[in-house]
Design an enzyme around this catalytic site. Structure first.
Site: not given
Ligand SMILES: NC(=O)c1ccc[n+]([C@@H]2O[C@H](COP(=O)([O-])OP(=O)(O)OC[C@H]3O[C@@H](n4cnc5c(N)ncnc54)[C@H](O)[C@@H]3O)[C@@H](O)[C@H]2O)c1
Ligand SMILES: [Zn+2]
Length: 362
Positions: A121, A143, A185, A227, A237, A242, A246, A249, A253, A266
């Protein structure tokens, strides 16, 4: 080093933006007293680079740690990987107090957050984001989520970390395309709320692309402040604030979905989505054309696309209709009125949106 506080009463936490080593993090963790056993979730690439340094720093302050690697792919945000991860935690969870550490990008961060939110939990966790996108966005705000076959982020929880530790030195190994994705972003924050940040990006784009650490600290701390402010005032949200995050987005998306998350990452998708939102704003007469041009100039400097290639228009429309923001035939759109200001509206005729989506595809 900069410290930004996310204010949520007893769930408030600091966001540290630094270029120093993990010593600083370990000291803070000791002071927070989250536990003496850290379960670090990461992936093979990241843990090979930064795992040993983190483990040593933790061990120096009396925190035992194990690293658990997940596959480097969005597919790790799955029910199957979630079950494997909590089973592993349960197998090593002894009398020691255990907490989780997300060492990675958004994929690692989202899964770790959801694991921490649900195991027993809720157990404490911290975010050590290693992508620019995670440092300016996904690691902040609580999130957490995993995906279902029917859609991304469909299973999740709001669950805040105890600390976010953004170290710009970890970005040194990040591929240029991932840096650009995170910059999309940052541009978004400039467009929605901070014209000075936008001007800073225009003036210092070269330094930023060269990974100048002071410039990165400046933009990450500003993005974190924005943020944190938005999350502090509209955590779940429900108050509309919040929603402005978007911006770019909605169409972004739809493009990601239509391409099955393959040819656009993304940040690239929202880059195109932000330009589209500017064009919609012009169609309804609330934005001067020169703003769109300024945005395009900046995105191009950051090597971001402004149009999508090889995308099936029908699939984009379908994805758009299925979007959860599409309610009763109306879609909520965030559109700019000037740099640093956006409005949220449901009154955009779908004809206009269709015309602009068509224009976003080359
Ligand atoms: N929770 C939220 O509020 C929120 C907001 C936006 C996006 N997201 C989520 O985030 C995800 C995307 O995140 P991302 O863009 O960080 O992608 P990711 O986590 O897939 O990382 C991108 C790539 O970079 C590599 N990498 C990461 N750090 C590295 C480093 N320091 N050196 C070398 N390589 C490295 C990873 O191995 C991967 O191949 C999606 O699943 C999305 O839904 C969540
Ligand atoms: Zn985004």
């Amino acid at each position: 080093m900069k410290v930004v506080k996310l204010e949520l009463q007893e769930r408030s936490y600091p966001i540290i933006i630094t270029k120093d080593d993990f010593k600083n993090l370990a000291g803070r963790l000791k002071a927070l007293a989250l536990g003496n056993q850290a379960f670090i979730i990461s992936n093979p690439i990241i843990s090979r680079l930064y795992g040993p340094g983190l483990k040593t720093a933790l061990s120096n302050v009396g925190i035992n740690s194990v690293i658990y690697n997940i596959k480097d792919s969005e597919s790790s945000k799955s029910i199957a990987q979630y079950i494997k991860t909590i089973s592993k935690i349960s197998s090593i969870d002894t009398k020691k107090r255990l907490f989780c550490v997300a060492l990675g990008g958004g994929v690692v961060g989202d899964l770790t957050g959801f694991v921490a939110a649900t195991y027993k939990r809720g157990i404490p966790y911290i975010q050590v984001p290693t992508t620019l996108l995670a440092q300016v966005d996904s690691a902040i705000g609580g999130k957490t989520a995993i995906d279902l076959a029917s859609g991304k982020n469909l299973v999740g929880a709001f669950f805040q970390p105890k600390l976010v530790y953004s170290n710009v030195s970890l970005l040194g190994s990040l591929p240029a395309r991932q840096i650009s994705s995170g910059l999309a972003e940052v541009v978004k924050y400039g467009m929605i709320i901070d014209k000075d940040l936008f001007a800073f990006l225009e003036k210092n784009y070269q330094k930023i692309l060269n990974s100048d650490k002071e410039s990165l600290i400046r933009i990450i701390s500003t993005a974190s402040k924005i943020k944190a402010h938005i999350v502090a005032n509209d955590e779940k949200e429900t108050k509309g604030l919040r929603t402005i995050l978007n911006f770019g987005h909605t169409i972004g998306h739809a493009l990601e979905t239509a391409t099955d998350y393959t040819n656009l990452n993304h940040g690239e998708a929202i880059s195109i989505g932000m330009v589209a939102a500017c064009q919609i704003a012009q169609e309804i007469g609330i934005l001067e054309p020169k703003v769109e041009q300024r945005l395009i100039d900046l995105l191009v400097k950051f090597n971001l696309p402004i149009k999508a290639k090889k995308v099936d228009l029908k699939k984009v429309y379908q994805a758009f209709y299925r979007d959860k923001k599409f309610i009763n035939g109306k879609i909520r759109m965030v559109v700019p009125s000037r740099i640093g200001h956006v409005i949220v509206t449901e009154d955009i005729p779908f004809k206009i949106i269709q015309k602009i989506i068509k224009r976003s595809i080359s």
